[in-house]
Design a protein around this motif. Structure first.
Motif, PDB file in Angstrom:
ATOM      1  N   ARG A 173     -14.760 -15.612   9.427  1.00  0.00           N
ATOM      2  CA  ARG A 173     -14.985 -16.378  10.637  1.00  0.00           C
ATOM      3  C   ARG A 173     -14.276 -17.719  10.713  1.00  0.00           C
ATOM      4  N   THR A 174     -13.832 -18.261   9.595  1.00  0.00           N
ATOM      5  CA  THR A 174     -13.322 -19.630   9.679  1.00  0.00           C
ATOM      6  C   THR A 174     -11.807 -19.698   9.759  1.00  0.00           C
ATOM      7  N   VAL A 175     -11.342 -20.842  10.174  1.00  0.00           N
ATOM      8  CA  VAL A 175      -9.906 -21.104  10.275  1.00  0.00           C
ATOM      9  C   VAL A 175      -9.267 -20.960   8.892  1.00  0.00           C
ATOM     10  N   PHE A 190     -18.465 -15.195   5.096  1.00  0.00           N
ATOM     11  CA  PHE A 190     -18.375 -15.992   6.324  1.00  0.00           C
ATOM     12  C   PHE A 190     -17.048 -16.742   6.387  1.00  0.00           C
TER      13      PHE A 190
END
Ligand SMILES: Nc1ncnc2c1ncn2[C@@H]1O[C@H](COP(=O)(O)OP(=O)(O)OP(=O)(O)O)[C@@H](O)[C@H]1O
Ligand SMILES: [Mg+2]
Lengths: 517, 313
Positions: free
Chosen positions: B181-183, B177
């Motif tokens: 999906r993250t910055v 994840f």
């Protein structure tokens, strides 16, 4: 000084900036103030210190002394992050995209739109926002392509979009148009004007002096790291600018030498590649300088790469000096005497960590060696000869090549290729990002090659340049060579119109080329 | 679904398909391969070691390498045993050990960022130091100080699934994840792909580099704790060569050594693939010498498949 500036401090200014690199003073006591709503052009020859100023203003490097002030208050930018936070965004001279990320991801790199309270990147929104931004800028480019698939001009467009995505208060553009053709430049200028109208501070660096009258409200000239002169747009004339930039030097137009023979040295018949070259047929004679004009995405770079054996040739054939090349590859073309001076000198032409001398010898290691052992004396002679003949501005051939200015780096690339003793030299945008003087020196090299009986093919987006130096200009559209003009009596405007004839509605990108086919 | 779709899918998921085919072949040739018990066994055997591969994936995508993880595993087991022996309750000793692991990672990252020492060199040095440290605090002998219940962490089952496997899957999900999906995940790819571009875009390159090492260090400590729970002692000589096994799994999973390219999913497949092959060979009574040769060949084959895939794109 106008009285208004006393009452209200400028939104951005530099005060006595100095910057020292080993052996060079890149900036000496430079104080410039930038006004809101004004397009401020910064010019100067290669190595004058323009990029250094931009790097200090964006926090990419630190000044030795002096300060940057915003609205009269001194500010410190220890990192690009800090400068971005204060609303200063830049398009740097060296392209810097992340190759494995998409166009959209690159545009929003460092500040992607998020969801779930900032926990996750919103990929869909990134794509949409990037597409909207590019559309708003009047650019047609698929935002889901990866950056590594883009050509130099497209990368430059993405860099501009990247800076725009920050909605900056000050936008610094370090040669943003060096790879763009006139069509896209006009679009960019309209955009710059609009931003300036909204009160954004614009700093614009260029080597294309003809752009100045179009876009610049104020011009600062740097020479050897010092502020040599400042004009308003109206005061500037070609003479005054050249005087300020070079002291006394004035570029003169010479035209190509009269050395073309009838002997064909290179011929391609119906060349096809998967990169978008279609049915391209051309001939090049000994001593001829053949220009290749066309819009962005018309397949010029791809054609040169195919002929040099860099890209896979899927159809057609290439003949060099009367011999058909059976299996076109880098090795066979090199052996036949065809070399390419690539478009992206940073990425494809040079090994930045190696010295000037090493880079000069890189393409011809064998010729200075005996049984695989390098003959140091012969190598040193070859290097000295190249430095002399091409007037490469370096005091130390053992210094890393990355410490040279853009124009001199380009000469190193060319020198390396010429040491391989070619019959045909393919130049892809050899004058990108280099000053007027260095440009003339490169033209001199071209003329010299012509007199030596070497055939040259020259791709350039600066049509004036092609008209000045070429014997003949082939025009490419949609991967084909569609037309040909003789420079004498042709104006840049007329040449541009012939380049655009079909593609008028769709000026940008490989995508559009593919659709046309 | 037409022929072109099928071709596209095979091109994209070659490794997954090869894994499935391998399982099918093994289920026919190897006795008991397909039993639930055996599959859980595979999962259990890969999970303690496999944790390292997830951290290593981040590190390699960021353009770095971490050779110190195996020593970190051994040291973590010894440290938690040492702390227990000294009377510190495990509820405190475990988090302390994980934090220590993370702080070694932070150290590597800081050395990388501040002094620009390549991580290959600094982690090589750390590998030796940590190994020595593990020997020092144990005096060279296993410390068996754990209470009986501690064994659950390494050999216990929760709802029929081995506890380490649960941790393994949870860590996979979390890191997948983060990376996808993250910055922060995007920043890791950017730093590995073009650090200068990342810096100019306002990404805190130093933070990214320190964090990937810190996460990897923490995961190594967790792995070490689970291993010590399985063998019920803090032993300084365990986990030899695990750093290379982790790197192998990452590479088999399609991550590029040059940085900027790779997926955590690929690493999961890589870890499971290697685990299945070893398990299959053991069931088929292949000698351990032959197993090593086969594992080497497997890496060659995987790298070759990857090349093939890249060419087709
Ligand atoms: N990292 C560096 N190390 C050493 N010298 C440097 C470095 N960067 C720039 N220089 C030197 O500083 C001077 C100014 O360079 P700068 O890049 O600012 O010039 P410029 O005006 O942008 O030139 P160009 O038109 O070629 O882009 C040059 O002499 C250059 O060689
Ligand atoms: Mg510059």
């Amino acid at each position: 000084m106008n009285p208004g500036s006393m009452a209200e401090p400028p939104p951005l200014e530099t005060l006595g900036l100095c910057k020292q690199y080993p052996g060079v003073r890149a900036l000496k006591d430079v104080s410039i103030s930038f006004r809101a709503g004004e397009v401020h052009a910064l010019i100067g020859k290669n190595g004058a210190g323009k990029s250094t100023l931009v790097k200090i203003l964006t926090g990419a490097v630190q000044p030795a002394s002096g300060t940057v002030a915003m609205a009269g208050v001194p500010v410190a930018f220890p990192s690009p992050r800090a400068a971005l936070r204060r609303g200063i965004a830049a398009v740097h001279q060296e392209l810097s995209l992340v190759p494995e990320l998409t166009v959209a991801e690159n545009v929003f790199l460092g500040h992607p739109p998020t969801k779930w309270a900032g926990l996750a990147v919103d990929a869909q929104k990134t794509t949409h926002m990037a597409a909207d931004l590019l559309a708003e800028m009047g650019l047609h480019l698929s935002v889901t392509r990866k950056a590594r698939e883009l050509g130099v001009a497209e990368q430059q467009v993405v860099e501009i979009a990247k800076a725009m995505s920050r909605h900056p208060k000050a936008l610094l553009l370090d040669e943003p148009t060096s790879a763009l053709a006139r069509e896209e430049v006009d679009g960019l200028f309209a955009l710059i004007r609009r931003l300036a109208g909204q009160g954004v501070v614009i700093l614009y660096i260029t080597h294309r002096l003809q752009e100045l009258q179009q876009i610049a409200d104020r011009i600062s000239v740097l020479r050897n790291g010092e502020l040599a002169a400042q004009f308003t747009g109206d005061e500037a004339s070609a003479e005054r600018i050249a005087q300020a930039m070079f002291g006394e030097f004035m570029p003169v137009r010479v035209g190509p030498p009269e050395t073309v023979t009838d002997e064909v040295i290179l011929e391609t018949r119906n060349l096809q590649t998967e990169t978008g070259v279609r049915d391209a047929s051309l001939t090049l004679r000994r001593g001829e300088i053949l220009g290749i004009a066309g819009l962005l995405g018309s397949g010029r770079t791809e054609l040169l790469r195919a002929i040099a054996g860099v890209d896979f040739v899927s159809g057609g054939d290439i003949t060099v000096a009367g011999r058909v090349i059976k299996r076109v590859s880098l090795a066979t073309m090199r052996k036949a005497g065809v070399v390419l001076v690539p478009e992206d000198r940073q990425a494809e032409g040079l090994v930045p960590a190696l010295s000037v001398g090493d880079n000069i010898c890189l393409a011809s290691l064998r010729s200075n060696a005996c049984g695989g052992v390098i003959l140091r004396k012969r190598r040193a002679e070859a290097i000295a000869r190249s430095v002399r003949e091409l007037a490469i501005g370096t005091t130390d051939v053992d210094a890393p090549v990355s410490s040279l200015s853009g124009g001199n780096q380009q000469k190193v690339v060319i020198a390396g290729r010429l040491n391989a003793r070619p019959q045909v030299v393919l130049f892809d945008e050899p004058t990108r990002g280099i000053d007027v003087q260095a440009k003339q020196q490169i033209f001199d090299i071209l003329r010299h090659l012509s007199r030596e009986g070497i055939g040259s093919a020259l791709v350039s987006s600066e049509l004036e340049e092609l008209l000045e130096v070429c014997h003949r200009i082939a025009i490419m559209r949609g991967g084909r060579i569609e037309d040909e003009v003789i420079p004498a009596g042709t104006s840049p405007r007329a040449l541009l119109e012939r380049c655009m004839r079909i593609e008028k509605a769709a000026p940008l990108g490989k995508d559009t080329v593919n659709e046309l086919a | 679904m037409n022929w072109r779709d099928i071709k596209a899918i095979t091109a994209k998921s070659t490794l997954e398909i090869v894994l499935v085919l391998t399982c099918i072949i093994l289920s026919v040739t190897a006795p008991h391969f397909l039993s639930i018990e055996n599959l859980l066994n595979v999962l259990r055997s890969v999970s303690v070691q496999g944790l390292l591969a997830f951290g290593m994936t981040m590190v390699i995508i960021a353009g770095e390498i971490d050779l110190s993880v195996a020593s970190s595993v051994a040291l973590a087991g010894c440290l938690v045993a040492y702390l227990t022996q000294a009377g510190i309750p495990l509820a405190l000793g475990i988090p302390m050990t994980v934090l220590t692991g993370a702080s070694f990672g932070v150290f590597t990252g800081v050395v990388r960022v501040k002094w620009e020492v390549p991580s290959f060199i600094s982690t090589l040095a750390l590998y030796l130091s940590l190994k020595g440290l593990a020997l020092l605090i144990t005096g060279g002998f296993p410390i068996a100080s754990f209470p009986d219940w501690y064994h659950i962490l390494g050999g216990g089952y929760v709802l029929g699934v081995p506890f380490p496997a649960l941790i393994f899957l949870a860590v996979f999900a979390a890191i997948a994840f983060v990376m996808k999906r993250t910055v922060f995940g995007q920043a890791v790819y950017a730093v590995g792909g073009n650090a200068e571009a990342a810096r100019l875009s306002g990404i805190n390159v130093a933070f990214v580099r320190i964090m990937v090492f810190a996460i990897t260090g923490a995961l190594a400590a967790v792995s070490g704790i689970m291993l010590s729970a399985r063998i019920m002692s803090g032993t300084p000589t365990v986990a030899v060569g695990w750093e290379l096994d982790a790197i192998a799994a990452v590479i088999v999973g399609g991550t590029s050594f040059a940085g900027g390219i790779g997926t955590v999913w690929g690493t999961l497949v890589g870890v499971v693939f290697i685990g299945v092959i070893i398990n299959g060979m053991t069931l088929l009574d292949v000698s351990s010498s032959h197993q090593f040769v086969m594992r080497g060949m497997l890496i060659f084959a995987a790298v070759w498949l990857n090349r093939l895939q890249e060419k087709r794109k």
